[in-house]
Design an enzyme around this catalytic site. Structure first.
Site, PDB file in Angstrom:
ATOM      1  N   ARG A   1       0.721  -1.061   0.270  1.00 24.62           N
ATOM      2  CA  ARG A   1      -0.002  -0.041  -0.204  1.00 24.62           C
ATOM      3  C   ARG A   1       0.164   1.568   0.060  1.00 24.62           C
ATOM      4  O   ARG A   1       2.461   1.164   0.815  1.00 24.62           O
ATOM      5  CB  ARG A   1      -0.883  -0.203   1.105  1.00 24.62           C
ATOM      6  CG  ARG A   1      -2.280  -0.957   1.249  1.00 24.62           C
ATOM      7  CD  ARG A   1      -3.162  -0.392  -0.100  1.00 24.62           C
ATOM      8  NE  ARG A   1      -4.312  -1.475  -0.087  1.00 24.62           N
ATOM      9  CZ  ARG A   1      -4.406  -2.270  -0.549  1.00 24.62           C
ATOM     10  NH1 ARG A   1      -3.417  -2.163  -1.177  1.00 24.62           N
ATOM     11  NH2 ARG A   1      -5.590  -2.980  -0.952  1.00 24.62           N
TER      12      ARG A   1
ATOM     13  N   GLU B   1      -3.356   8.294  -5.453  1.00 27.77           N
ATOM     14  CA  GLU B   1      -3.782   6.509  -6.828  1.00 27.77           C
ATOM     15  C   GLU B   1      -4.762   7.753  -7.577  1.00 27.77           C
ATOM     16  O   GLU B   1      -5.822   8.530  -6.242  1.00 27.77           O
ATOM     17  CB  GLU B   1      -3.554   5.747  -6.491  1.00 27.77           C
ATOM     18  CG  GLU B   1      -2.839   4.933  -5.911  1.00 27.77           C
ATOM     19  CD  GLU B   1      -2.295   3.652  -5.890  1.00 27.77           C
ATOM     20  OE1 GLU B   1      -3.785   3.426  -6.110  1.00 27.77           O
ATOM     21  OE2 GLU B   1      -1.636   2.981  -5.129  1.00 27.77           O
TER      22      GLU B   1
ATOM     23  N   HIS C   1      -0.454   0.328 -10.093  1.00 27.20           N
ATOM     24  CA  HIS C   1      -1.200  -0.821  -9.014  1.00 27.20           C
ATOM     25  C   HIS C   1      -1.503  -1.781 -10.303  1.00 27.20           C
ATOM     26  O   HIS C   1      -2.848  -2.049  -9.946  1.00 27.20           O
ATOM     27  CB  HIS C   1      -2.105   0.354  -7.689  1.00 27.20           C
ATOM     28  CG  HIS C   1      -2.557  -0.315  -7.142  1.00 27.20           C
ATOM     29  ND1 HIS C   1      -4.019   0.674  -6.643  1.00 27.20           N
ATOM     30  CD2 HIS C   1      -2.397  -1.952  -6.710  1.00 27.20           C
ATOM     31  CE1 HIS C   1      -3.498  -0.295  -4.976  1.00 27.20           C
ATOM     32  NE2 HIS C   1      -3.540  -1.648  -5.833  1.00 27.20           N
TER      33      HIS C   1
END
Length: 319
Positions: A232, A261, A280
């Site tokens: 994360r 993000e 991601h």
């Protein structure tokens, strides 16, 4: 039962039919451009399947019929669990998938950094064909520090042994039996940082792990070491990492996740050649996508049967 797929997920015709068999189905195959659009999509839903889009208190309170959220992912830090629980909304996730995909991606990033693959590709496209710019390092006999020995961490350890690497690890529950079974050495975080050539992070985002890698920790790493984050974004202090990279306190970083993000286009990371950046996607393989969708739909099916599973706010059931 109205079921809404609120943003873009992997959804084949087979899975669509499974959802249609459960109730009235509404599917959105794009990420909402605003909170208002997201709220409009879910306001009449009883069950929402959501991928990466956050579900905050405002969204929850704007959906009075909502009974269940099925997350198309493992992480649930993007959901206001307190408000969901207060509202009686069950939140289920997909706790067990993409172990292999994420673990393999750790080594994709590591090999790219150590062997300068991205730089060689970029420069070759510009006509620069000269080997001396790309002298790198091999993984063989290097030390990898694995922070966290959950399922992904353990898979990373298995792959590391295939490269004949030395493995150090930090875990919340060390034991000599586990150490022997995994073929590793448990150490404290400072020792792991000081001795590792690659540091890879595999911990969930919690108040205890937020910014677990900051300026102090980065300063302890070898100047030749690289940091890999597929966990994360907020487990790393991004500002401190940028400073460490600029000052060459560490050699590089492979980042699949970020504090914010999408990664802002003015981020200094985008200008750095000692960084490999991906949006991601460590989990993103055909195999893991199918596995994730299967489980997120099964979570909905079990909820409708009155047997909710993989519930991350279990107090809503006990209450």
């Amino acid at each position: 039962m109205k079921i809404v797929v609120a943003d873009s997920i992997f959804l084949t015709e087979e899975y669509r039919k499974r959802l249609e068999a459960l109730g009235e189905l509404e599917i959105y195959d794009s990420v909402p451009v605003s909170q208002e659009e997201f709220i409009k999509r879910i306001k009449d839903a009883e069950v929402v399947i959501v991928g990466r889009y956050g579900v905050n208190a405002r969204a929850l309170r704007s959906a009075p019929k909502l009974k269940m959220i099925s997350l198309w992912q493992t992480g649930f830090d993007n959901v206001d669990l307190e408000t969901a629980t207060e509202s009686g909304v069950i939140v289920s996730n997909v706790p067990s998938y993409a172990f292999d995909s994420v673990a393999e991606f750790v080594f994709a990033l590591s090999l790219d950094l150590l062997r300068r693959v991205h730089l060689a590709d970029m420069n070759l496209r510009k006509g620069l064909f000269d080997w001396k710019y790309y002298v790198g390092n091999q993984l063989m006999s290097k030390t990898i520090g694995v922070l966290g020995t959950g399922e992904i961490g353990k898979r990373v350890i298995e792959i590391a042994h295939g490269f004949n690497m030395n493995v150090l690890s930090v875990t919340a529950h060390p034991s000599s039996d586990k150490e022997k079974a995994l073929g590793i050495k448990f150490v404290d975080l400072d020792t792991l940082l000081l001795e590792s050539d690659i540091v890879t992070l595999h911990v969930p985002l919690t108040p205890e792990t937020e910014h677990i890698i900051g300026a102090r920790e980065l300063a302890k790493m070898k100047p030749t070491a690289v940091l890999i984050n597929t966990a994360r974004g907020k487990v790393v202090d991004e500002a401190a990492l940028i400073e460490a990279l600029k000052e060459k306190k560490i050699a590089g970083a492979g980042l699949d996740v970020f504090e914010k993000e999408p990664l802002p286009m003015d981020s200094p990371l985008l200008e750095m050649h000692n960084v490999v950046l991906t949006p991601h996607i460590a989990f993103l393989s055909e195999e893991s996508l199918d596995e994730c969708t299967y489980m997120s739909i099964e979570n909905v099916e079990m909820f409708i049967k009155g047997k909710p599973q993989n519930v991350v706010n279990s107090s809503v059931i006990k209450g």
